[in-house]
Motif scaffolding. Structure first.
Motif, PDB file in Angstrom:
ATOM      1  N   ASP A   1       0.955  -1.110   0.069  1.00 32.85           N
ATOM      2  CA  ASP A   1      -0.166   0.022  -0.015  1.00 32.85           C
ATOM      3  C   ASP A   1       0.786   1.239  -0.162  1.00 32.85           C
ATOM      4  O   ASP A   1       0.747   2.180  -0.760  1.00 32.85           O
ATOM      5  N   TYR A   2       1.949   1.230   0.983  1.00 33.18           N
ATOM      6  CA  TYR A   2       2.737   2.603   0.963  1.00 33.18           C
ATOM      7  C   TYR A   2       3.638   2.802  -0.431  1.00 33.18           C
ATOM      8  O   TYR A   2       3.616   3.674  -0.802  1.00 33.18           O
ATOM      9  N   ALA A   3       4.047   1.458  -0.793  1.00 37.64           N
ATOM     10  CA  ALA A   3       4.697   1.491  -1.949  1.00 37.64           C
ATOM     11  C   ALA A   3       3.924   2.114  -3.307  1.00 37.64           C
ATOM     12  O   ALA A   3       4.373   3.187  -4.115  1.00 37.64           O
ATOM     13  N   VAL A   4       2.629   1.625  -3.312  1.00 37.71           N
ATOM     14  CA  VAL A   4       1.693   2.140  -4.535  1.00 37.71           C
ATOM     15  C   VAL A   4       1.517   3.899  -4.333  1.00 37.71           C
ATOM     16  O   VAL A   4       1.535   4.574  -5.043  1.00 37.71           O
ATOM     17  N   ARG A   5       1.275   4.302  -3.147  1.00 39.98           N
ATOM     18  CA  ARG A   5       0.878   5.555  -2.578  1.00 39.98           C
ATOM     19  C   ARG A   5       2.242   6.197  -2.890  1.00 39.98           C
ATOM     20  O   ARG A   5       2.036   7.401  -3.538  1.00 39.98           O
ATOM     21  N   ALA A   6       3.485   5.694  -2.682  1.00 42.17           N
ATOM     22  CA  ALA A   6       4.674   6.701  -3.036  1.00 42.17           C
ATOM     23  C   ALA A   6       4.644   6.872  -4.307  1.00 42.17           C
ATOM     24  O   ALA A   6       5.183   7.966  -4.888  1.00 42.17           O
ATOM     25  N   VAL A   7       4.648   5.936  -5.384  1.00 47.73           N
ATOM     26  CA  VAL A   7       4.865   5.687  -6.606  1.00 47.73           C
ATOM     27  C   VAL A   7       3.764   6.665  -7.190  1.00 47.73           C
ATOM     28  O   VAL A   7       4.082   7.651  -8.401  1.00 47.73           O
ATOM     29  N   LEU A   8       2.630   6.633  -6.651  1.00 46.66           N
ATOM     30  CA  LEU A   8       1.525   7.625  -7.327  1.00 46.66           C
ATOM     31  C   LEU A   8       1.904   9.011  -6.692  1.00 46.66           C
ATOM     32  O   LEU A   8       1.845   9.988  -7.858  1.00 46.66           O
ATOM     33  N   GLU A   9       2.367   9.300  -5.716  1.00 43.45           N
ATOM     34  CA  GLU A   9       2.929  10.814  -5.274  1.00 43.45           C
ATOM     35  C   GLU A   9       4.024  11.212  -6.340  1.00 43.45           C
ATOM     36  O   GLU A   9       4.110  12.348  -6.712  1.00 43.45           O
ATOM     37  N   LEU A  10       5.111  10.523  -6.803  1.00 41.59           N
ATOM     38  CA  LEU A  10       5.966  10.597  -7.715  1.00 41.59           C
ATOM     39  C   LEU A  10       5.411  11.002  -8.939  1.00 41.59           C
ATOM     40  O   LEU A  10       5.692  11.901  -9.806  1.00 41.59           O
ATOM     41  N   ALA A  11       4.470  10.235  -9.386  1.00 42.98           N
ATOM     42  CA  ALA A  11       3.703  10.328 -10.742  1.00 42.98           C
ATOM     43  C   ALA A  11       3.088  11.600 -10.835  1.00 42.98           C
ATOM     44  O   ALA A  11       3.093  12.402 -11.854  1.00 42.98           O
ATOM     45  N   VAL A  12       2.386  12.127  -9.663  1.00 38.69           N
ATOM     46  CA  VAL A  12       1.670  13.352  -9.647  1.00 38.69           C
ATOM     47  C   VAL A  12       2.580  14.661  -9.774  1.00 38.69           C
ATOM     48  O   VAL A  12       2.175  15.808 -10.058  1.00 38.69           O
ATOM     49  N   ARG A  13       3.657  14.129  -9.279  1.00 37.79           N
ATOM     50  CA  ARG A  13       4.863  15.306  -9.280  1.00 37.79           C
ATOM     51  C   ARG A  13       5.793  15.490 -10.175  1.00 37.79           C
ATOM     52  O   ARG A  13       6.746  16.110 -10.363  1.00 37.79           O
ATOM     53  N   GLN A  14       5.724  14.601 -11.125  1.00 41.90           N
ATOM     54  CA  GLN A  14       6.369  14.367 -12.268  1.00 41.90           C
ATOM     55  C   GLN A  14       6.752  15.579 -13.033  1.00 41.90           C
ATOM     56  O   GLN A  14       5.850  16.199 -13.261  1.00 41.90           O
ATOM     57  N   GLY A  15       7.954  15.807 -13.398  1.00 37.97           N
ATOM     58  CA  GLY A  15       8.239  17.254 -14.075  1.00 37.97           C
ATOM     59  C   GLY A  15       8.664  18.182 -13.407  1.00 37.97           C
ATOM     60  O   GLY A  15       8.946  19.273 -13.832  1.00 37.97           O
ATOM     61  N   ASN A  16       8.387  18.128 -11.995  1.00 36.15           N
ATOM     62  CA  ASN A  16       8.930  18.897 -10.937  1.00 36.15           C
ATOM     63  C   ASN A  16      10.180  18.630 -10.442  1.00 36.15           C
ATOM     64  O   ASN A  16      10.436  19.284  -9.376  1.00 36.15           O
ATOM     65  N   GLY A  17      10.926  17.919 -10.899  1.00 39.81           N
ATOM     66  CA  GLY A  17      12.144  17.499  -9.987  1.00 39.81           C
ATOM     67  C   GLY A  17      12.029  16.300  -9.177  1.00 39.81           C
ATOM     68  O   GLY A  17      11.014  15.761  -8.921  1.00 39.81           O
ATOM     69  N   PRO A  18      13.163  15.919  -8.698  1.00 40.13           N
ATOM     70  CA  PRO A  18      13.110  14.874  -7.823  1.00 40.13           C
ATOM     71  C   PRO A  18      12.587  15.240  -6.508  1.00 40.13           C
ATOM     72  O   PRO A  18      12.577  16.197  -6.235  1.00 40.13           O
ATOM     73  N   VAL A  19      11.821  14.300  -5.877  1.00 39.74           N
ATOM     74  CA  VAL A  19      10.996  14.566  -4.437  1.00 39.74           C
ATOM     75  C   VAL A  19      11.888  13.874  -3.430  1.00 39.74           C
ATOM     76  O   VAL A  19      12.178  12.686  -3.720  1.00 39.74           O
ATOM     77  N   LYS A  20      12.071  14.497  -2.446  1.00 37.39           N
ATOM     78  CA  LYS A  20      12.380  13.798  -1.361  1.00 37.39           C
ATOM     79  C   LYS A  20      11.725  12.743  -0.641  1.00 37.39           C
ATOM     80  O   LYS A  20      10.412  13.172  -0.669  1.00 37.39           O
ATOM     81  N   ALA A  21      12.263  11.928  -0.096  1.00 40.22           N
ATOM     82  CA  ALA A  21      11.595  10.807   0.763  1.00 40.22           C
ATOM     83  C   ALA A  21      10.856  11.255   2.069  1.00 40.22           C
ATOM     84  O   ALA A  21       9.551  11.159   2.187  1.00 40.22           O
ATOM     85  N   GLU A  22      11.395  12.436   2.507  1.00 38.57           N
ATOM     86  CA  GLU A  22      10.557  13.203   3.519  1.00 38.57           C
ATOM     87  C   GLU A  22       9.372  13.742   3.181  1.00 38.57           C
ATOM     88  O   GLU A  22       8.406  13.621   3.918  1.00 38.57           O
ATOM     89  N   GLU A  23       9.460  14.390   1.846  1.00 38.56           N
ATOM     90  CA  GLU A  23       8.267  14.963   1.506  1.00 38.56           C
ATOM     91  C   GLU A  23       6.964  13.883   1.202  1.00 38.56           C
ATOM     92  O   GLU A  23       5.951  14.138   1.345  1.00 38.56           O
ATOM     93  N   ILE A  24       7.498  12.586   0.651  1.00 42.92           N
ATOM     94  CA  ILE A  24       6.543  11.671   0.172  1.00 42.92           C
ATOM     95  C   ILE A  24       6.159  11.153   1.508  1.00 42.92           C
ATOM     96  O   ILE A  24       4.882  10.991   1.623  1.00 42.92           O
ATOM     97  N   ALA A  25       6.918  10.837   2.577  1.00 46.47           N
ATOM     98  CA  ALA A  25       6.355  10.488   3.818  1.00 46.47           C
ATOM     99  C   ALA A  25       5.458  11.080   4.445  1.00 46.47           C
ATOM    100  O   ALA A  25       4.347  10.862   5.089  1.00 46.47           O
ATOM    101  N   ALA A  26       5.681  12.548   4.543  1.00 42.80           N
ATOM    102  CA  ALA A  26       4.853  13.523   5.280  1.00 42.80           C
ATOM    103  C   ALA A  26       3.472  13.600   4.472  1.00 42.80           C
ATOM    104  O   ALA A  26       2.364  13.509   5.170  1.00 42.80           O
ATOM    105  N   VAL A  27       3.535  13.668   3.270  1.00 45.79           N
ATOM    106  CA  VAL A  27       2.124  14.112   2.310  1.00 45.79           C
ATOM    107  C   VAL A  27       1.402  12.691   2.357  1.00 45.79           C
ATOM    108  O   VAL A  27      -0.023  12.596   2.695  1.00 45.79           O
ATOM    109  N   GLN A  28       2.154  11.532   2.378  1.00 46.39           N
ATOM    110  CA  GLN A  28       1.284  10.230   2.598  1.00 46.39           C
ATOM    111  C   GLN A  28       0.898   9.661   3.630  1.00 46.39           C
ATOM    112  O   GLN A  28       0.551   8.500   3.822  1.00 46.39           O
ATOM    113  N   ASP A  29       1.687  10.150   4.851  1.00 53.09           N
ATOM    114  CA  ASP A  29       1.500   9.904   6.323  1.00 53.09           C
ATOM    115  C   ASP A  29       2.106   8.416   6.190  1.00 53.09           C
ATOM    116  O   ASP A  29       1.481   7.465   6.833  1.00 53.09           O
TER     117      ASP A  29
END
Length: 152
Positions: A8-36
């Protein structure tokens, strides 16, 4: 079938990266915070996703994670397999590796059919579908059935 917290966490993390694609790399801390998602747990998951070729990582101040392939080329099944292994297993074995005799013989085709149906759904939904909130019609139809929302 059980979807693990890791999947579940993996799918949510990949989804978060997909919606931010084109905005540069996303830090793990940001993914963790946004997706809890617990940060340390997410780091391990992202490592598995990187080894599977689903995400790339870059170190440094401007570093972080991004999709290694285009979102339409990544299925939910790809993500789950990267972190949990086979989609459907029986006692930790793939159904095709099992053999039953006697009265238990009908179990093997049942487990194979179950695996085929789960794979049909998870391989038929891409990260792009999720990012666009556009599940394929067969998946939407199944989810729209009232019985799908009931716990027997």
């Amino acid at each position: 079938m059980r979807i693990s917290a890791r999947a579940d966490y993996a799918v949510r993390a990949v989804l978060e990266l997909a919606v931010r694609q084109g905005n540069g790399p996303v830090k793990a801390e940001e993914i963790a915070a946004v997706q809890d998602i617990p940060h340390k747990f997410l780091e391990g998951i992202l490592g598995d996703l990187r080894r599977a070729g689903i995400v790339d990582s870059r170190r440094g101040g401007g570093g972080g994670y991004r999709l290694a392939r285009a979102a339409p080329a990544i299925t939910v099944a790809d993500v789950i397999r990267a972190v949990d292994g086979p989609i459907v297993s029986v006692r930790g074995e793939r159904p095709t590796g099992l053999a039953y005799t006697g009265t238990a013989r009908p179990l093997l085709p049942l487990w194979i059919a179950l695996r085929a149906n789960v794979r049909r759904i998870l391989e038929g939904v891409t990260v792009a579908d999720l990012a666009a909130d556009a599940l394929p019609e067969p998946v939407r139809a199944l989810a729209a059935e009232p019985a799908a929302w009931e716990n027997p």
